[in-house]
Design a protein around this motif. Structure first.
Motif, PDB file in Angstrom:
ATOM      1  N   UNK A 190       0.883  -1.210   0.234  1.00 19.49           N
ATOM      2  CA  UNK A 190      -0.010   0.132   0.075  1.00 19.49           C
ATOM      3  C   UNK A 190       0.940   1.284  -0.030  1.00 19.49           C
ATOM      4  N   UNK A 191       2.013   1.036   0.604  1.00 21.49           N
ATOM      5  CA  UNK A 191       2.667   2.486   0.844  1.00 21.49           C
ATOM      6  C   UNK A 191       3.801   2.410  -0.449  1.00 21.49           C
ATOM      7  N   UNK A 192       3.985   1.572  -1.059  1.00 21.24           N
ATOM      8  CA  UNK A 192       4.818   1.502  -2.325  1.00 21.24           C
ATOM      9  C   UNK A 192       4.040   1.810  -3.908  1.00 21.24           C
ATOM     10  N   UNK A 193       2.692   1.664  -3.642  1.00 18.30           N
ATOM     11  CA  UNK A 193       1.897   1.637  -4.859  1.00 18.30           C
ATOM     12  C   UNK A 193       2.171   3.101  -5.640  1.00 18.30           C
ATOM     13  N   UNK A 194       2.153   4.242  -4.687  1.00 23.08           N
ATOM     14  CA  UNK A 194       1.889   5.415  -5.214  1.00 23.08           C
ATOM     15  C   UNK A 194       3.235   5.860  -5.995  1.00 23.08           C
ATOM     16  N   UNK A 195       4.452   5.032  -5.748  1.00 15.05           N
ATOM     17  CA  UNK A 195       5.548   5.451  -5.994  1.00 15.05           C
ATOM     18  C   UNK A 195       5.856   4.988  -7.804  1.00 15.05           C
ATOM     19  N   UNK A 196       4.945   3.821  -8.024  1.00 12.38           N
ATOM     20  CA  UNK A 196       5.297   2.929  -9.192  1.00 12.38           C
ATOM     21  C   UNK A 196       5.204   3.890 -10.392  1.00 12.38           C
ATOM     22  N   UNK A 197       3.932   4.638 -10.511  1.00  8.42           N
ATOM     23  CA  UNK A 197       3.748   5.391 -11.800  1.00  8.42           C
ATOM     24  C   UNK A 197       4.572   6.520 -12.079  1.00  8.42           C
ATOM     25  N   UNK A 198       5.126   7.184 -10.926  1.00  8.99           N
ATOM     26  CA  UNK A 198       6.137   8.418 -11.070  1.00  8.99           C
ATOM     27  C   UNK A 198       7.419   7.687 -11.568  1.00  8.99           C
ATOM     28  N   UNK A 199       7.684   6.441 -11.293  1.00  8.42           N
ATOM     29  CA  UNK A 199       9.202   5.976 -11.396  1.00  8.42           C
ATOM     30  C   UNK A 199       8.924   5.174 -12.850  1.00  8.42           C
ATOM     31  N   UNK A 200       7.891   5.199 -13.537  1.00  5.46           N
ATOM     32  CA  UNK A 200       7.742   4.581 -14.902  1.00  5.46           C
ATOM     33  C   UNK A 200       7.207   3.398 -14.974  1.00  5.46           C
ATOM     34  N   UNK A 201       6.645   2.627 -13.994  1.00  2.00           N
ATOM     35  CA  UNK A 201       5.914   1.336 -14.302  1.00  2.00           C
ATOM     36  C   UNK A 201       4.445   1.750 -14.534  1.00  2.00           C
ATOM     37  N   UNK A 202       4.109   1.608 -15.855  1.00  2.00           N
ATOM     38  CA  UNK A 202       2.774   1.800 -16.343  1.00  2.00           C
ATOM     39  C   UNK A 202       1.659   0.811 -16.458  1.00  2.00           C
ATOM     40  N   UNK A 203       2.049  -0.142 -15.613  1.00  2.00           N
ATOM     41  CA  UNK A 203       1.204  -1.459 -15.666  1.00  2.00           C
ATOM     42  C   UNK A 203      -0.117  -1.101 -14.561  1.00  2.00           C
ATOM     43  N   UNK A 204      -1.201  -1.798 -14.762  1.00  2.00           N
ATOM     44  CA  UNK A 204      -2.439  -1.654 -14.052  1.00  2.00           C
ATOM     45  C   UNK A 204      -2.142  -1.854 -12.681  1.00  2.00           C
ATOM     46  N   UNK A 205      -2.789  -0.911 -11.737  1.00  2.00           N
ATOM     47  CA  UNK A 205      -2.724  -1.391 -10.167  1.00  2.00           C
ATOM     48  C   UNK A 205      -3.952  -1.695  -9.914  1.00  2.00           C
ATOM     49  N   UNK A 206      -3.985  -2.600  -9.116  1.00  2.00           N
ATOM     50  CA  UNK A 206      -5.527  -2.983  -8.392  1.00  2.00           C
ATOM     51  C   UNK A 206      -5.178  -3.853  -7.079  1.00  2.00           C
TER      52      UNK A 206
END
Length: 145
Positions: free
Chosen positions: A11-27
């Protein structure tokens, strides 16, 4: 690490992924529907079930007999807790398949790959990363750069 800690770190790591370049779907994971792909060593959350009296176990499984006379097998869990932040997407060319990971394991891998020098001898870490707080500190530095 146990499944509860994995859920909180994801839960804490999820907001970091999109700004760092991981464009996969989050769910969020469903009960017994997703796979986290990690080795959970905390035996308090391992799956337990009865098995045949002649079963001996494979790999990380632990087989034991109870006082009631049953044989029980304990296995590391392969499913995260319901509500764990996950990242997934289709991968493959001719026969694409769904590929998913816990958000924590994706962020941990991105940070460790970023802070490595790669040469013909393999990776050499440039930073000591020993704990989840180190991973989040390094992720903040990656976002600031």
């Amino acid at each position: 690490m146990n499944l509860r800690i994995l859920k909180k770190l994801s839960a804490r790591a999820a907001p970091y992924l999109a700004p760092l370049g991981d464009r996969r779907q989050q769910f969020l994971s469903e009960k017994h529907d997703n796979y986290h792909g990690l080795r959970i060593r905390d035996r308090t959350c391992w799956d337990r079930s009865r098995c045949h009296a002649t079963y001996r176990g494979h790999g990380d499984e632990i087989v034991f007999d109870t006082r009631a006379g049953y044989r029980v097998v304990m296995r590391p869990p392969s499913h995260p807790l319901k509500g764990t932040a996950m990242v997934g997407g289709m991968s493959g060319y001719y026969e694409p398949e769904w590929d998913e990971d816990a958000a924590w394991s994706v962020l941990d891998g991105m940070v460790r790959d970023h802070f490595c020098d790669w040469d013909e001898n393999g990776p050499t870490p440039t930073r000591r990363i020993r704990s989840p707080s180190d991973v989040f500190r390094c992720a903040d530095e990656m976002l600031a750069a």
